[in-house]
Write a protein that holds these residues in place. Structure first.
Motif, PDB file in Angstrom:
ATOM      1  N   LYS A  23     -20.960 -14.834  -2.553  1.00  0.00           N
ATOM      2  CA  LYS A  23     -20.868 -16.145  -1.557  1.00  0.00           C
ATOM      3  C   LYS A  23     -20.482 -15.599  -0.142  1.00  0.00           C
ATOM      4  CE  LYS A  23     -18.600 -20.540  -1.677  1.00  0.00           C
ATOM      5  NZ  LYS A  23     -17.593 -21.668  -2.414  1.00  0.00           N
ATOM      6  N   ALA A  24     -19.578 -14.594  -0.111  1.00  0.00           N
ATOM      7  CA  ALA A  24     -19.321 -13.844   0.954  1.00  0.00           C
ATOM      8  C   ALA A  24     -20.271 -13.414   1.772  1.00  0.00           C
ATOM      9  CB  ALA A  24     -17.972 -12.792   0.906  1.00  0.00           C
ATOM     10  N   GLU A  25     -21.530 -12.702   1.107  1.00  0.00           N
ATOM     11  CA  GLU A  25     -22.433 -12.060   1.691  1.00  0.00           C
ATOM     12  C   GLU A  25     -23.394 -13.121   1.984  1.00  0.00           C
ATOM     13  OE1 GLU A  25     -23.193  -7.904  -0.918  1.00  0.00           O
ATOM     14  OE2 GLU A  25     -23.772  -9.912  -1.637  1.00  0.00           O
ATOM     15  N   ALA A  26     -23.620 -14.330   1.388  1.00  0.00           N
ATOM     16  CA  ALA A  26     -24.290 -15.654   1.766  1.00  0.00           C
ATOM     17  C   ALA A  26     -23.623 -16.170   3.116  1.00  0.00           C
ATOM     18  CB  ALA A  26     -24.464 -16.558   0.804  1.00  0.00           C
ATOM     19  N   TYR A  27     -22.298 -16.230   3.322  1.00  0.00           N
ATOM     20  CA  TYR A  27     -21.766 -16.790   4.495  1.00  0.00           C
ATOM     21  C   TYR A  27     -22.217 -15.789   5.762  1.00  0.00           C
ATOM     22  CZ  TYR A  27     -18.519 -19.831   2.174  1.00  0.00           C
ATOM     23  OH  TYR A  27     -17.876 -20.955   1.278  1.00  0.00           O
ATOM     24  N   ARG A  28     -21.978 -14.438   5.635  1.00  0.00           N
ATOM     25  CA  ARG A  28     -22.431 -13.524   6.759  1.00  0.00           C
ATOM     26  C   ARG A  28     -23.795 -13.713   6.822  1.00  0.00           C
ATOM     27  NH1 ARG A  28     -19.009 -10.189   4.011  1.00  0.00           N
ATOM     28  NH2 ARG A  28     -20.676  -8.981   2.879  1.00  0.00           N
ATOM     29  N   LEU A  29     -25.127 -13.942   5.949  1.00  0.00           N
ATOM     30  CA  LEU A  29     -26.410 -14.034   6.450  1.00  0.00           C
ATOM     31  C   LEU A  29     -26.689 -15.487   6.931  1.00  0.00           C
ATOM     32  CD1 LEU A  29     -27.639 -12.035   3.474  1.00  0.00           C
ATOM     33  CD2 LEU A  29     -27.595 -11.207   5.788  1.00  0.00           C
ATOM     34  N   TYR A  30     -26.185 -16.434   6.365  1.00  0.00           N
ATOM     35  CA  TYR A  30     -26.696 -17.679   6.641  1.00  0.00           C
ATOM     36  C   TYR A  30     -25.710 -18.705   7.295  1.00  0.00           C
ATOM     37  CZ  TYR A  30     -30.205 -16.014   3.604  1.00  0.00           C
ATOM     38  OH  TYR A  30     -31.248 -15.320   3.092  1.00  0.00           O
ATOM     39  N   GLY A  31     -24.526 -18.245   7.541  1.00  0.00           N
ATOM     40  CA  GLY A  31     -23.332 -18.938   8.176  1.00  0.00           C
ATOM     41  C   GLY A  31     -22.699 -19.900   7.199  1.00  0.00           C
ATOM     42  N   ARG A  32     -21.266 -19.886   7.163  1.00  0.00           N
ATOM     43  CA  ARG A  32     -20.553 -20.461   6.121  1.00  0.00           C
ATOM     44  C   ARG A  32     -20.761 -22.220   6.107  1.00  0.00           C
ATOM     45  NH1 ARG A  32     -15.272 -19.932   3.824  1.00  0.00           N
ATOM     46  NH2 ARG A  32     -15.061 -17.905   4.665  1.00  0.00           N
TER      47      ARG A  32
END
Length: 91
Positions: free
Chosen positions: A34-43
């Motif tokens: 989830k943290a990597e997804a936040y960095r790539l696509y925005g929280r």
């Protein structure tokens, strides 16, 4: 063939070629934390997609981390799903 259709075909071909070249050079995992997804696509985007049920977390293995399907994230990010992003008065 119309100009817009040709432009869209060329754009898609370039994106697919770039993705394939990057994957061959540095393989990208099929699931992201989830943290990597936040960095790539925005929280805010990831949280909104989860809240609206556009994506669903994968079943965690023996860890407490939440994983998300990368191809599913890419599909949602590329699609036009901004109707819920707009304020109610603008919808």
């Amino acid at each position: 063939m119309k100009y817009k259709e040709l432009a869209m075909l060329l754009k898609n071909a370039a994106e697919q070629g770039t993705a394939k070249a990057i994957e061959e050079e540095h393989p990208i995992p099929d699931r992201l934390t989830k943290a990597e997804a936040y960095r790539l696509y925005g929280r805010s985007n990831v949280d909104r997609w989860l809240r609206e049920g556009l994506i669903s977390p994968l079943q965690p293995t023996n860890t407490s981390q939440i994983f998300l399907d990368r191809p599913e994230l890419e599909t949602i990010a590329a699609s036009s799903n901004r109707i819920t992003y707009l304020p109610v008065t603008d919808r």
